[in-house]
Design an enzyme around this catalytic site. Structure first.
Site, PDB file in Angstrom:
ATOM      1  N   HIS A 265      61.275   8.315  55.440  1.00 21.95           N
ATOM      2  CA  HIS A 265      60.758   8.129  54.083  1.00 21.95           C
ATOM      3  C   HIS A 265      59.230   8.024  54.093  1.00 21.95           C
ATOM      4  O   HIS A 265      58.543   8.765  53.380  1.00 21.95           O
ATOM      5  CB  HIS A 265      61.378   6.867  53.467  1.00 21.95           C
ATOM      6  CG  HIS A 265      60.927   6.577  52.073  1.00 21.95           C
ATOM      7  ND1 HIS A 265      61.652   6.918  50.960  1.00 21.95           N
ATOM      8  CD2 HIS A 265      59.808   5.979  51.599  1.00 21.95           C
ATOM      9  CE1 HIS A 265      61.000   6.550  49.870  1.00 21.95           C
ATOM     10  NE2 HIS A 265      59.867   5.966  50.234  1.00 21.95           N
ATOM     11  N   GLU A 266      58.723   7.125  54.905  1.00 22.60           N
ATOM     12  CA  GLU A 266      57.265   6.934  54.926  1.00 22.60           C
ATOM     13  C   GLU A 266      56.563   8.180  55.465  1.00 22.60           C
ATOM     14  O   GLU A 266      55.468   8.529  55.023  1.00 22.60           O
ATOM     15  CB  GLU A 266      56.886   5.685  55.741  1.00 22.60           C
ATOM     16  CG  GLU A 266      57.435   4.370  55.187  1.00 22.60           C
ATOM     17  CD  GLU A 266      57.128   4.124  53.705  1.00 22.60           C
ATOM     18  OE1 GLU A 266      56.068   4.565  53.234  1.00 22.60           O
ATOM     19  OE2 GLU A 266      57.981   3.500  53.030  1.00 22.60           O
TER      20      GLU A 266
HETATM   21 MG    MG Z   1      58.228   5.245  48.808  1.00 23.35          MG
END
Ligand code: MG
Length: 501
Positions: A265-266
């Site tokens: 995600h990051e």
């Molecule tokens: Mg986010």
């Protein structure tokens, strides 16, 4: 098309940028390596820097330069960096100068007290301890909206800070179309036998989890010469330049999902920031377009790629090599279904792809109701629980697992939540478009090849930075505005197959 006034404007904006980036370095350090003793001094340093940046940005000189440049800019190519710079700076300048600095200081002060109160209230699961602070925050947010009167809806100015140009009515229309379909999908899934995900809940060596995550995001295209990863309690991405983008992750020793999907995600956020056109740096255009567009990137890598079958056809054998004792006897199909288990739950941050947006809709509706005054702060826990039952069929046992779970309201960030759900929707719009442009995308992913995917994102989204407002960007790329249909098609296809619907 370089002219002297434009250069002067860029110089002033460059200084504001530098101060903000210096503050970002301090913020990053605060969340990663700073010893607890440093927190008070750091708070003062950050507030000094943000005050200096705000003062510089709202200086009359910038206003003068904008006024002088605007008649000229009217003759420039409207999509050029220069024309967009003038346009976006004007928008931000007008917003920033409408809010008195006394108000900003009061908001900051109330928010910092409210966060302390929220933490205590959450610990004791006692909403009444937070209630007066939230009431004050709602009051201040109404006052804030009034700086931007006239508006169509009192919530519009709040939303606009996170999604420039987007209106409350737009989001309501999008969510109205989405909600019944999502509720129906979850009900249909609930009637089917549940999939097994117990194998995810075992001891997983932290170092190996870290290493596997690094291997994955390196293949995604994370540039380690222009970025790094550290650990923090709440994962985040920050950047100090397109050539220095930082991500953090959190590894849980007895659950594989947190570190694995959090890292992807990051990384999705970071891939965006690393690929903004360097020519836009040190201007208000030198970062992502909005929170929703940012989230469309993080969610795309985390979910559409990272929870897909083609992805795991490539990476699962490798993951099994890292964890033979835990996964040696779990076949690919079981693993794939396990990481995509749908289960209505109480906590937003732990929600799966099918239920997540409902958590957001509930919050948006409550925020709007608070701002309109149709729900009172004191009634919030009860209304929260009712909506949880209605949308997700679960009832929070206490306020800590209900209305008190998120930090956002205590920070004064009313207006933020919808960006998460909009990001999900937009990610599926990119995904459909991308499949048209790259017909063998699934095969590429199955081969662990992400170059075309990343190249597509860079070309259509990343390089533009904040030149285009979110709705405009989505329209340019997909031909339509923000639209829930592709996301619903995606969910129905994916879960239809997993749950045999
Ligand atoms: Mg986010």
């Amino acid at each position: 098309m370089e002219n002297e006034k434009l250069q002067q404007l860029k110089n002033l904006l460059g200084e504001v940028w530098d101060i903000s980036m210096a503050a970002a370095v301090l913020g990053w350090d605060q969340e990663t390596y700073m010893p607890p003793g440093g927190s008070k001094a750091r708070g003062i340093q950050l507030s000094t820097l943000s005050r200096i940046a705000h003062t510089k940005f709202t200086s009359p000189k910038i206003g003068e330069l904008l006024s002088e440049l605007e008649p000229e800019a009217a003759n420039w190519d409207p999509d050029s960096d220069e024309a967009r710079l003038v346009k976006v700076t004007r928008r931000d300048y007008d917003k920033a100068t409408k809010v008195p600095s006394d108000f900003v200081a009061e908001m900051t002060r109330v928010a910092s007290e409210a966060q302390v109160a929220w933490r205590e209230a959450k610990e004791k699961s006692d909403f009444s301890k937070f209630e007066p602070y939230l009431a004050r925050i709602v009051e201040l947010r109404r006052q804030y909206a009034d700086f931007f009167a006239p508006y169509e809806h009192v919530y519009d100015p709040l939303l606009d800070d996170f999604e420039p140009g987007l209106k409350t009515a737009d989001v309501q229309r999008i969510f109205e179309a989405l909600r019944p379909q999502q509720v129906a999908l979850i009900k249909a899934i609930a009637e089917k036998p549940q999939v097994d995900d117990s194998f995810l809940h075992q001891p997983y060596d932290e170092k190996k989890q870290w290493d596997f995550g690094v291997e994955v995001i390196t293949k995604f295209g994370f540039d380690w010469k222009r970025g790094r990863q550290d650990k923090s309690a709440h994962p985040f991405t920050t950047s100090f330049s397109v050539n220095d983008v930082r991500i953090t992750t959190r590894i849980v020793p007895d659950f594989l999902g947190t570190g694995l999907f959090g890292t992807m995600h990051e990384c999705g956020h970071a891939l965006y920031e690393q690929r903004v056109d360097p020519a836009l740096e040190r201007t208000p255009l030198g970062h992502g377009a909005s929170l929703a567009i940012h989230e469309s990137q993080s969610r795309l890598w985390e979910n559409l790629v990272g929870r897909s079958r083609p992805f795991w056809e490539h990476f699962y054998p490798r993951l099994q090599e890292y964890f033979p004792a835990q996964l040696g006897n779990v076949d690919l199909e079981t693993f794939y279904k396990g990481i995509n288990k749908v289960e209505p739950s109480l906590i937003r941050t732990e929600a799966d792809e099918a239920t997540y947006n409902l958590h957001i809709m509930l919050r948006l509706e409550l925020e709007i109701a608070l701002m309109e005054g149709s729900v009172e702060v004191k009634d919030l826990p009860e209304v929260w629980n009712e909506k949880m039952r209605e949308y997700l069929g679960v009832t929070p046992p206490d306020d800590a697992h209900g209305v008190l779970q998120d930090i956002h309201w205590s920070m004064g960030a009313l207006g933020y939540f919808s960006t998460y759900a909009l990001g999900n929707l937009i990610s599926a719009q990119w995904w459909e478009r991308m499949h048209e442009d790259i017909p063998n995308l699934d095969e590429q992913i199955r081969a662990g090849n992400f170059a075309d995917l990343l190249g597509w994102l860079r070309e259509h989204i990343h390089r533009h930075g904040a030149k285009f407002e979110p709705q405009e960007l989505v329209k340019r790329v997909t031909g339509s505005g923000i639209d829930p249909a592709p996301y619903m098609r995606y969910l129905k296809t994916k879960y239809g197959e997993i749950y045999n619907l």
